[in-house]
Design a protein around this motif. Structure first.
Motif, PDB file in Angstrom:
ATOM      1  N   PRO A 249      50.483 -23.691 -38.049  1.00 11.92           N
ATOM      2  CA  PRO A 249      49.576 -24.588 -37.551  1.00 11.92           C
ATOM      3  C   PRO A 249      49.765 -26.111 -37.722  1.00 11.92           C
ATOM      4  CG  PRO A 249      48.831 -22.516 -38.623  1.00 11.92           C
ATOM      5  CD  PRO A 249      50.012 -22.663 -38.899  1.00 11.92           C
ATOM      6  N   VAL A 250      50.324 -26.261 -39.022  1.00  2.30           N
ATOM      7  CA  VAL A 250      50.552 -27.545 -39.277  1.00  2.30           C
ATOM      8  C   VAL A 250      51.502 -28.585 -37.982  1.00  2.30           C
ATOM      9  CG1 VAL A 250      51.995 -29.216 -40.879  1.00  2.30           C
ATOM     10  CG2 VAL A 250      50.547 -27.370 -41.662  1.00  2.30           C
ATOM     11  N   GLN A 251      52.622 -27.709 -37.701  1.00  2.00           N
ATOM     12  CA  GLN A 251      53.459 -28.215 -36.542  1.00  2.00           C
ATOM     13  C   GLN A 251      52.699 -28.260 -35.248  1.00  2.00           C
ATOM     14  OE1 GLN A 251      56.791 -25.674 -36.188  1.00  2.00           O
ATOM     15  NE2 GLN A 251      57.689 -26.449 -37.970  1.00  2.00           N
ATOM     16  N   VAL A 252      52.027 -27.360 -34.978  1.00  2.62           N
ATOM     17  CA  VAL A 252      50.984 -27.445 -33.825  1.00  2.62           C
ATOM     18  C   VAL A 252      49.995 -28.746 -33.941  1.00  2.62           C
ATOM     19  CG1 VAL A 252      48.883 -26.503 -32.537  1.00  2.62           C
ATOM     20  CG2 VAL A 252      51.073 -25.150 -33.339  1.00  2.62           C
ATOM     21  N   LYS A 253      49.409 -28.729 -35.209  1.00  6.56           N
ATOM     22  CA  LYS A 253      48.334 -29.961 -35.345  1.00  6.56           C
ATOM     23  C   LYS A 253      49.159 -31.326 -35.139  1.00  6.56           C
ATOM     24  CE  LYS A 253      45.152 -31.833 -38.406  1.00  6.56           C
ATOM     25  NZ  LYS A 253      44.424 -31.491 -39.812  1.00  6.56           N
ATOM     26  N   GLY A 254      50.283 -31.621 -35.479  1.00 11.28           N
ATOM     27  CA  GLY A 254      51.209 -32.620 -35.494  1.00 11.28           C
ATOM     28  C   GLY A 254      51.599 -32.819 -33.783  1.00 11.28           C
ATOM     29  N   ALA A 255      51.733 -31.665 -33.204  1.00 10.60           N
ATOM     30  CA  ALA A 255      52.446 -31.763 -31.881  1.00 10.60           C
ATOM     31  C   ALA A 255      51.108 -32.426 -30.930  1.00 10.60           C
ATOM     32  CB  ALA A 255      52.817 -30.562 -31.386  1.00 10.60           C
ATOM     33  N   VAL A 256      49.863 -31.754 -31.408  1.00  9.68           N
ATOM     34  CA  VAL A 256      48.619 -32.255 -30.658  1.00  9.68           C
ATOM     35  C   VAL A 256      48.456 -33.831 -30.855  1.00  9.68           C
ATOM     36  CG1 VAL A 256      46.102 -31.719 -30.631  1.00  9.68           C
ATOM     37  CG2 VAL A 256      47.487 -29.986 -30.697  1.00  9.68           C
ATOM     38  N   ARG A 257      48.615 -34.023 -32.379  1.00 10.26           N
ATOM     39  CA  ARG A 257      48.199 -35.568 -32.358  1.00 10.26           C
ATOM     40  C   ARG A 257      49.259 -36.520 -31.907  1.00 10.26           C
ATOM     41  NH1 ARG A 257      50.773 -38.922 -35.728  1.00 10.26           N
ATOM     42  NH2 ARG A 257      52.132 -37.092 -36.926  1.00 10.26           N
ATOM     43  N   ARG A 258      50.606 -36.160 -31.629  1.00  8.52           N
ATOM     44  CA  ARG A 258      51.456 -36.815 -30.883  1.00  8.52           C
ATOM     45  C   ARG A 258      51.328 -36.803 -29.420  1.00  8.52           C
ATOM     46  NH1 ARG A 258      54.792 -34.381 -34.622  1.00  8.52           N
ATOM     47  NH2 ARG A 258      55.589 -32.638 -33.231  1.00  8.52           N
ATOM     48  N   LEU A 259      50.974 -35.652 -29.150  1.00  2.60           N
ATOM     49  CA  LEU A 259      50.528 -35.629 -27.629  1.00  2.60           C
ATOM     50  C   LEU A 259      49.444 -36.432 -27.268  1.00  2.60           C
ATOM     51  CD1 LEU A 259      51.138 -34.069 -24.965  1.00  2.60           C
ATOM     52  CD2 LEU A 259      49.569 -32.398 -25.662  1.00  2.60           C
ATOM     53  N   THR A 260      48.500 -36.328 -28.135  1.00  6.65           N
ATOM     54  CA  THR A 260      47.427 -37.331 -27.850  1.00  6.65           C
ATOM     55  C   THR A 260      47.775 -38.825 -27.718  1.00  6.65           C
ATOM     56  OG1 THR A 260      45.877 -35.724 -28.964  1.00  6.65           O
ATOM     57  CG2 THR A 260      44.926 -38.427 -28.588  1.00  6.65           C
ATOM     58  N   MET A 261      48.373 -39.133 -28.668  1.00  2.00           N
ATOM     59  CA  MET A 261      48.902 -40.577 -28.692  1.00  2.00           C
ATOM     60  C   MET A 261      49.816 -40.907 -27.567  1.00  2.00           C
ATOM     61  SD  MET A 261      49.897 -41.010 -32.802  1.00  2.00           S
ATOM     62  CE  MET A 261      51.026 -42.495 -32.477  1.00  2.00           C
ATOM     63  N   GLY A 262      50.620 -39.875 -27.040  1.00  8.45           N
ATOM     64  CA  GLY A 262      51.531 -40.272 -25.806  1.00  8.45           C
ATOM     65  C   GLY A 262      50.616 -40.196 -24.606  1.00  8.45           C
ATOM     66  N   VAL A 263      49.591 -39.424 -24.554  1.00  4.01           N
ATOM     67  CA  VAL A 263      48.798 -39.441 -23.521  1.00  4.01           C
ATOM     68  C   VAL A 263      48.035 -40.937 -23.421  1.00  4.01           C
ATOM     69  CG1 VAL A 263      46.284 -38.608 -22.388  1.00  4.01           C
ATOM     70  CG2 VAL A 263      48.360 -37.118 -23.105  1.00  4.01           C
ATOM     71  N   HIS A 264      47.540 -41.474 -24.573  1.00  2.00           N
ATOM     72  CA  HIS A 264      46.938 -42.749 -24.589  1.00  2.00           C
ATOM     73  C   HIS A 264      47.779 -43.781 -24.250  1.00  2.00           C
ATOM     74  CE1 HIS A 264      43.654 -41.288 -27.746  1.00  2.00           C
ATOM     75  NE2 HIS A 264      43.339 -40.888 -26.450  1.00  2.00           N
ATOM     76  N   ARG A 265      49.320 -43.546 -24.677  1.00  2.00           N
ATOM     77  CA  ARG A 265      50.174 -44.633 -24.262  1.00  2.00           C
ATOM     78  C   ARG A 265      50.300 -44.734 -22.808  1.00  2.00           C
ATOM     79  NH1 ARG A 265      52.966 -43.057 -29.291  1.00  2.00           N
ATOM     80  NH2 ARG A 265      53.898 -41.643 -27.891  1.00  2.00           N
ATOM     81  N   ALA A 266      50.423 -43.447 -22.229  1.00  2.00           N
ATOM     82  CA  ALA A 266      50.623 -43.303 -20.587  1.00  2.00           C
ATOM     83  C   ALA A 266      49.528 -43.818 -19.924  1.00  2.00           C
ATOM     84  CB  ALA A 266      50.951 -41.836 -20.319  1.00  2.00           C
ATOM     85  N   GLN A 267      48.375 -43.343 -20.498  1.00  2.00           N
ATOM     86  CA  GLN A 267      47.163 -44.055 -19.895  1.00  2.00           C
ATOM     87  C   GLN A 267      46.895 -45.632 -20.069  1.00  2.00           C
ATOM     88  OE1 GLN A 267      43.442 -42.775 -21.853  1.00  2.00           O
ATOM     89  NE2 GLN A 267      42.129 -42.981 -20.069  1.00  2.00           N
ATOM     90  N   ARG A 268      47.348 -46.021 -21.097  1.00  2.00           N
ATOM     91  CA  ARG A 268      47.452 -47.526 -21.290  1.00  2.00           C
ATOM     92  C   ARG A 268      48.216 -48.174 -20.259  1.00  2.00           C
ATOM     93  NH1 ARG A 268      44.913 -52.296 -22.088  1.00  2.00           N
ATOM     94  NH2 ARG A 268      46.391 -53.914 -23.390  1.00  2.00           N
ATOM     95  N   LEU A 269      49.354 -47.511 -20.244  1.00  2.00           N
ATOM     96  CA  LEU A 269      50.580 -48.328 -19.313  1.00  2.00           C
ATOM     97  C   LEU A 269      50.165 -48.018 -17.944  1.00  2.00           C
ATOM     98  CD1 LEU A 269      53.389 -49.230 -18.616  1.00  2.00           C
ATOM     99  CD2 LEU A 269      54.162 -46.818 -18.684  1.00  2.00           C
ATOM    100  N   LEU A 270      49.781 -46.996 -17.400  1.00  4.16           N
ATOM    101  CA  LEU A 270      49.147 -46.754 -15.906  1.00  4.16           C
ATOM    102  C   LEU A 270      48.126 -47.814 -15.850  1.00  4.16           C
ATOM    103  CD1 LEU A 270      49.264 -42.974 -15.521  1.00  4.16           C
ATOM    104  CD2 LEU A 270      50.531 -44.568 -14.417  1.00  4.16           C
ATOM    105  N   GLN A 271      47.180 -47.938 -16.792  1.00  2.00           N
ATOM    106  CA  GLN A 271      45.768 -48.838 -16.345  1.00  2.00           C
ATOM    107  C   GLN A 271      46.471 -50.421 -16.158  1.00  2.00           C
ATOM    108  OE1 GLN A 271      43.129 -48.717 -19.614  1.00  2.00           O
ATOM    109  NE2 GLN A 271      41.730 -50.388 -18.927  1.00  2.00           N
ATOM    110  N   GLN A 272      47.571 -50.613 -17.066  1.00  5.73           N
ATOM    111  CA  GLN A 272      47.882 -52.028 -16.943  1.00  5.73           C
ATOM    112  C   GLN A 272      48.864 -52.079 -15.502  1.00  5.73           C
ATOM    113  OE1 GLN A 272      49.973 -52.784 -20.739  1.00  5.73           O
ATOM    114  NE2 GLN A 272      48.364 -54.344 -21.194  1.00  5.73           N
TER     115      GLN A 272
END
Length: 448
Positions: A249-272
Motif C-alpha cells: 500500500p505504501v508503494q502504491v500510494k507513492g506511485a499514485v502521488r507521483r502519477l498525479t504530479m506527472g499528470v499535472h506536469r503533462a497537463q501544464r506542458l500541453l496547456q502552455q
C-alpha cells in the motif's frame, strides 16, 4: 482570366491602325492639295508662256508628253488660231482665270479644268481633263502612301515583337515556379528581370524566406514538443506499470502521488503548448479594450498566493499613476501569470517577488524582480525561444517567456531582461504605450 500579352498587342495594334488611318487621310488630303496646286500652276505658267511665244513653237509643246495638257489659242477677233485636240469644244468666251467646263454640249462631254488668259492680241486657254488630274493624284498618293503604310506595318510588327520580348521574364518566372514543389522554398532568381518585375521577385522572395522560417520554426516546435512530451509520458507509463504490479500500500500510494504530479506536469506542458500555438496562429487581433494592469496583477497574485505561501515566498506590490493600457485582457492576464509564475519558480524559499506598475510619461511600466539565480546576459535572447531553459535543473517547459514575448509582440510593447540594481535575481521590464513597437531584450537594445 485574360492574356496580358494579347491585350497589350490588341490595344497597341488598334492604336497603330488608328494612327495609320489618320496619317493616311492627312497624307491623302495634303497630296491632293499639292497636286491641284501644282497642276493649276502648270496651266497658268504654260498660258503665260504661250501668250508671248510664236505659234510656230507649238509643235514642241504638242510633242512634250510630260505636260499632260490641251490648249486653244484665239485671236482678238475670236478666230481660233490653234487647237491641240479636235475633241476640245470650248468657245472663246470663257471667263479669265480658272473654271471647270465641259468640252462640248454632249451629255458625255469630258469635264475640263481650264485656265483662260486674255492678252491684247490673243486669248490662251490651257486645260486638263478632270479624269487626268484624278489619275495623276492617285499616282502621287500611291507613291507617298506606300512607304508610309509599309513603315506602319513595320511598326506593328515591331510592337508585337517588343511586347513578346518584354514579357519574356514573366514566362521565365512562370517556368521557374512551375518546376517547384511545396518543399522548394529557395529564392527565385531571374537573370534578365526588368526593374518592375525585379521588385515583385524581391517581394516574393521575402515572402518565401518568411514562409520557410515559419515552417522551420513549426518543425522545430513539433520536434521539441515531441521531445518534451516523451519524458513525462514515459514517466507516466512507468508509474502506471508500478500501480499495476504494486502490492505494498505504501508503494502504491507513492506511485499514485507521483502519477498525479506527472499528470499535472503533462497537463501544464500541453496547456502552455496550446496557448503558444494559439498566440502564434492568430491572424486577426481581437478588439482591444482599456485594461487596468493593477486589477489583473492583483487577481494573478491572488491565484498564485497559495503556491507562494507553500515555499514561504511573498509578493510585494506597488502602483502609481495611470495603469490603464489598451489591449486584450485575456492575453495580458497570460503575460502576468507567466511572469509571476516564473518568478515564483526560480525564487529561493523565504524570499519575495517584487512587482510594481507605474506611469512614466506616456508609457506604463511593469517592473518585476525576483531573487533567483537570474539569467546570464548571453542567454537572454535565446530564452525567448520555445523550450529553451535558462536553468535545466529547475523543472519547467521553457515556454513561459516565449508566451510572454508573443503577448508583448501583439501589443506593440517592449520587453527587457535586466540585472536588478542590487543583489542577485532577474528584473523584467515591460513598457506599454511607447511611441513605436520595438521588441528587444537588453542585449539587443545595447547592440542597437
Amino acid at each position: 482570366m485574360y492574356s496580358l500579352e494579347a491585350r497589350l498587342k490588341r490595344r497597341l495594334l488598334v492604336g497603330v491602325l488608328l494612327v495609320s488611318v489618320v496619317l493616311g487621310l492627312a497624307v491623302r488630303t495634303e497630296v491632293n492639295r499639292q497636286q491641284r496646286e501644282m497642276l493649276d500652276y502648270q496651266l497658268e505658267q504654260v498660258a503665260r508662256a504661250m501668250l508671248l511665244s510664236d505659234l510656230q513653237d507649238l509643235q514642241a509643246w504638242d510633242n512634250d508628253p510630260a505636260l499632260h495638257l490641251d490648249m486653244q489659242i484665239w485671236d482678238r477677233a475670236g478666230n481660233r488660231l490653234y487647237r491641240s485636240s479636235a475633241q476640245i469644244g470650248l468657245g472663246a468666251d470663257t471667263s479669265p482665270g480658272f473654271s471647270v467646263l465641259p468640252s462640248g454640249p454632249q451629255a458625255d462631254a469630258v469635264i475640263l479644268r481650264v485656265f483662260t488668259l486674255k492678252g491684247a492680241e490673243r486669248t490662251i486657254q490651257v486645260m486638263h481633263s478632270r479624269e487626268l488630274r484624278r489619275a495623276l493624284s492617285r499616282d502621287a498618293e500611291f507613291q507617298v502612301l506606300l512607304p508610309t503604310l509599309l513603315a506602319m506595318l513595320f511598326v506593328a510588327i515591331m510592337v508585337g515583337a517588343t511586347i513578346r520580348k518584354g514579357l519574356e521574364p514573366i514566362r521565365e518566372l512562370d517556368e521557374e515556379l512551375s518546376q517547384r514543389d511545396v518543399a522548394s522554398l529557395q529564392p527565385v532568381s531571374l537573370v534578365h528581370a526588368p526593374v518592375e518585375l525585379d521588385r515583385v521577385v524581391r517581394t516574393f522572395n521575402r515572402l518565401l524566406l518568411q514562409l520557410d522560417a515559419s515552417i522551420q520554426a513549426h518543425k522545430r516546435f513539433i520536434a521539441n514538443a515531441a521531445h518534451e512530451l516523451r519524458t513525462p509520458i514515459t514517466a507516466l507509463r512507468l508509474e502506471v506499470d508500478n500501480l499495476a504490479h504494486g502490492e505494498d500500500p505504501v508503494q502504491v500510494k507513492g506511485a499514485v502521488r507521483r502519477l498525479t504530479m506527472g499528470v499535472h506536469r503533462a497537463q501544464r506542458l500541453l496547456q502552455q503548448m496550446l496557448t503558444l500555438a494559439r498566440l502564434e496562429a492568430r491572424t486577426n487581433s481581437r478588439p482591444w479594450t482599456s485594461v487596468d494592469l493593477v486589477g489583473l496583477a492583483q487577481e494573478s497574485m491572488m491565484d498564485l498566493s497559495v503556491l507562494g505561501s507553500q515555499r514561504g515566498i511573498e509578493f510585494a506590490f506597488e502602483a502609481s499613476g495611470s495603469t490603464v493600457v489598451q489591449g486584450d485582457p485575456d492575453d495580458l492576464r497570460l503575460l502576468l501569470d507567466n511572469l509571476l509564475g516564473n518568478a515564483l519558480k526560480f525564487s529561493p524559499p523565504n524570499t519575495s517577488v517584487e512587482l510594481s506598475i507605474h506611469q512614466q510619461g506616456d508609457a506604463v511600466i511593469l517592473l518585476l524582480r525576483d531573487h533567483g539565480p537570474g539569467i546570464a546576459p548571453a542567454l537572454r535572447e535565446r530564452v525567448l525561444m520555445p523550450f529553451v531553459r535558462s536553468n535545466p535543473t529547475i523543472e519547467g517547459s521553457g515556454l513561459g517567456l516565449t508566451i510572454v514575448f508573443e503577448v508583448i509582440q501583439s501589443h506593440g510593447a517592449t520587453l527587457q531582461l535586466e540585472d536588478p540594481p542590487e543583489g542577485q535575481g532577474l528584473q523584467v521590464r515591460v513598457s506599454f504605450g511607447v511611441d513605436r513597437p520595438v521588441l528587444h531584450t537588453e542585449n539587443q537594445k545595447n547592440q542597437a
